[in-house]
Scaffold this active site. Structure first.
Site, PDB file in Angstrom:
ATOM      1  N   CYS A 149      98.027   0.805  13.368  1.00  0.00           N
ATOM      2  CA  CYS A 149      97.844   2.361  13.123  1.00  0.00           C
ATOM      3  C   CYS A 149      99.255   2.951  13.121  1.00  0.00           C
ATOM      4  O   CYS A 149      99.560   4.098  12.632  1.00  0.00           O
ATOM      5  CB  CYS A 149      97.323   2.932  14.532  1.00  0.00           C
ATOM      6  SG  CYS A 149      98.142   2.425  16.062  1.00  0.00           S
ATOM      7  N   HIS A 175     102.695   6.749  22.594  1.00  0.00           N
ATOM      8  CA  HIS A 175     101.447   6.150  22.432  1.00  0.00           C
ATOM      9  C   HIS A 175     100.667   6.218  23.676  1.00  0.00           C
ATOM     10  O   HIS A 175     101.266   5.735  24.503  1.00  0.00           O
ATOM     11  CB  HIS A 175     101.582   4.756  21.549  1.00  0.00           C
ATOM     12  CG  HIS A 175     100.526   4.227  20.954  1.00  0.00           C
ATOM     13  ND1 HIS A 175      99.417   3.931  21.810  1.00  0.00           N
ATOM     14  CD2 HIS A 175     100.181   3.772  20.059  1.00  0.00           C
ATOM     15  CE1 HIS A 175      98.511   3.085  20.936  1.00  0.00           C
ATOM     16  NE2 HIS A 175      99.063   3.214  19.710  1.00  0.00           N
TER      17      HIS A 175
END
Length: 328
Positions: A149, A175
């Site tokens: 990602c 994150h």
């Protein structure tokens, strides 16, 4: 196209849910060592995305949803599976264990025609980012890494900024915590990963820079760090880039605004709304540039991009399946 999933963690389960609604691909089997009744439970109920909209139940060695019947296996190794008997075209390798060529190719030996990883694979597997270099895929390609990602977010930023010229670039990925961290303090070979994920802001080591250096001629000019924060979903990429020429925030924003409505439509989005991470949940883009936070000091640019680390990424994996189907 007949699809199987190996590894039913966060990405595998989200792909299962989403593929049930796809018309041009058929999910025929999944494999995970967890008990099948536990797997069905986790497919029905998800703490982030809510209950599965379609009814699911276990019937023998299959998960049934409407007129769809998906075989369930509990093998610890791809070599023990019989993908040939099921006519599997592509295995989505989501276990995180078989990310080297030798391991991934065991799916081919088991009868699958191709393998798509759900991570950045080893150097002996082609790294292809959808929207950047997917055109390198050929009919002969059997194993592909679509990156992770973070790689999918950062690749497009580098590519677009290269039109101005990059001297150096640093990515700081804020994150949400993941299953590779711990719920309470415990031993871990990376000490910080062993600290309670929901209690601290935790820096972790990542291989993003080396992955990006496989795609761009910027060796030793890319740096990256991931900071895990106590939220369950979403990420924000904080980019600091030194360009070869002076620029302005307006020029940078226009570059990404144009890309979002043109060649990158569906992959990159642009906004000037006052977003927070919760607003990005369920977003299908690999990145959403937040133009309201772009700033410039001489040749140094600060750029912010949001992404849903699960939903955006699985969107690209589904794009890959459609693309693979098209060129076959």
């Amino acid at each position: 196209m007949r699809i199987a999933i190996n590894g039913m963690g966060r990405i595998g389960r989200l792909l299962f849910r989403r593929l049930l609604g796809e018309q041009d691909v058929e999910l025929v089997a999944v494999n995970d060592i967890m008990p099948s009744d536990n797997l069905v439970y986790l497919l029905k109920y998800d703490s982030l995305y809510g209950p599965n909209p379609a009814p699911l139940f276990l019937e023998g060695n299959a998960i049934v949803s409407g007129d769809k019947r998906i075989m369930v296996f509990q093998e610890d190794h791809p070599a023990k599976l019989n993908w040939k008997e099921l006519g599997v075209d592509v295995v989505l390798e989501c276990s995180g264990r078989f990310h080297q060529a030798a391991g991934a190719k065991e799916h081919l030996q088991a009868g699958a025609k191709a393998v798509l990883l759900s991570t950045t694979g080893s150097a002996d597997i082609p790294l292809m980012i959808y929207g950047f270099n997917q055109h390198q895929l050929t009919k002969e390609t059997q194993v592909v890494s679509p990156g992770g990602c973070m790689t999918n977010c950062c690749t497009h930023i580098i590519y677009l900024l290269q039109s101005i010229g990059i001297e150096s670039i640093h990515f700081n990925i804020l994150h949400s915590y993941t299953s590779r961290q711990e719920l309470v303090d415990t031993a871990h070979k990376q000490f910080r990963r062993g600290r309670a994920a929901a209690e601290s802001i935790i820096p972790v080591e990542i291989d993003l820079a080396s992955s990006l250096e496989r795609l761009f001629p910027l060796k030793d000019r890319i740096a990256a760090l991931s900071i895990r924060v106590p939220v369950t979903n979403g990420a924000m990429t904080d980019v600091t880039v030194t360009l070869k020429t002076e620029t302005s925030a307006a020029e940078i924003n226009n570059l990404f605004r144009h890309a979002a409505t043109g060649p990158y439509k569906g992959i990159l989005d642009y906004t000037e709304e006052q977003l927070v991470s919760a607003d990005i949940k369920g977003n299908t883009h690999s990145l959403v540039i937040d133009g309201s936070l772009t700033s410039v000091a001489g040749r140094q640019v600060k750029l912010i991009a949001w992404f849903d680390n699960e939903y955006g990424y699985t969107s690209r994996m589904i794009d890959w399946l459609r693309y693979w189907q098209k060129i076959r």
